[in-house]
Motif scaffolding. Structure first.
Motif, short mmCIF file in Angstrom:
data_model
loop_
_atom_site.label_atom_id
_atom_site.label_comp_id
_atom_site.label_asym_id
_atom_site.label_seq_id
_atom_site.Cartn_x
_atom_site.Cartn_y
_atom_site.Cartn_z
N HIS A 13 1.06 -0.95 -0.37
CA HIS A 13 -0.27 -0.30 -0.30
C HIS A 13 0.89 1.29 -0.20
N LEU A 42 -7.50 -2.48 4.38
CA LEU A 42 -6.72 -1.40 3.02
C LEU A 42 -6.69 -3.04 2.59
N ARG A 95 -10.31 1.06 0.39
CA ARG A 95 -9.82 2.24 0.81
C ARG A 95 -10.34 3.13 1.35
N HIS A 98 -10.77 1.75 4.87
CA HIS A 98 -9.59 2.63 5.70
C HIS A 98 -9.87 4.25 5.99
N SER A 136 0.69 4.59 3.53
CA SER A 136 -0.92 4.59 2.55
C SER A 136 -2.06 5.55 3.83
#
Length: 210
Positions: A11, A146, A151, A154, A177
């Motif tokens: 990531h 993630l 995403r 996250h 990330s």
């Protein structure tokens, strides 16, 4: 300039490449990824001599390709990275957080340290100078989201966790990330937000363009 980027989480690649595109597009990038590093650290619970040797092996390989500098993007491996830096001095070898820490200390005395990887909240605080007050916070479940490719979830969990850091002078996002969530964290908390990739690229560029 040829820069080797060494990652323990896949990531990290997109955020650091985005920072280079913004701040140093002329740099030639080379990515090395070993995503077993983070899994092995989480399993073992501590850094070992074997882990350090793995980092030294990656450092030797990067140097053998003609790298002008090495940037590690994995935040929980500070002592291993320091060993690589000693082995390859005077080549710039940067820990992922050192540039951001320098910026954070210059901007505030009470710093919120927001992380998605629990070992980072063990390894990173000793890198800050003692006069600084750190307020560590884990965004629980964000990294797992993630890993699932979510995403949006996250970022939502990172933003929610950041709300507990409103009493800090600024917020430092510990993982590369996490950088895409920086703008939303700033909006929700009303605090300045530092990201590791932007800080690292600017420092490495300054070091190598002297």
């Amino acid at each position: 300039m040829r820069i080797t980027l060494i990652h323990a989480l896949k990531h990290s690649i997109v955020p650091i490449e985005a920072s280079f595109a913004r701040h140093w597009p002329e740099a030639r990038l080379m990515n090395l990824l070993d995503d077993s590093l983070s899994a092995d650290l989480a399993r073992d619970g501590k850094l070992t001599e074997r882990m350090t040797e793995r980092f030294l092996t990656m450092g030797r390989y990067a140097a053998s390709t003609g790298a002008n500098g090495i940037l590690f993007t994995c935040s929980a491996f500070g002592p291993c990275i320091e060993a690589v830096a000693r082995a390859h001095a005077p080549m710039p070898v940067l820990k992922p957080n050192e540039a951001m820490i320098e910026q954070a200390v210059a901007k505030g005395k009470r710093i919120g340290l927001l992380s998605t990887f629990p070992p980072t909240l063990v390894s990173m605080p000793p890198e800050f100078p003692t006069p600084v007050t750190l307020v560590p916070k884990l965004a629980e479940g964000a990294l797992a989201a993630l890993d699932r490719g979510d995403r949006a979830e996250h970022d939502r969990l990172v933003v929610e966790a950041s709300k507990e850091l409103r009493d800090c002078d600024l917020i430092a996002l510990a993982q590369y990330s996490m950088a895409p969530a920086a703008e939303r964290v700033a909006e929700v908390t009303g605090r300045p937000v530092l990201t590791t990739p932007d800080s690292a690229v600017l420092k490495l560029k300054a070091m190598l363009e002297k």
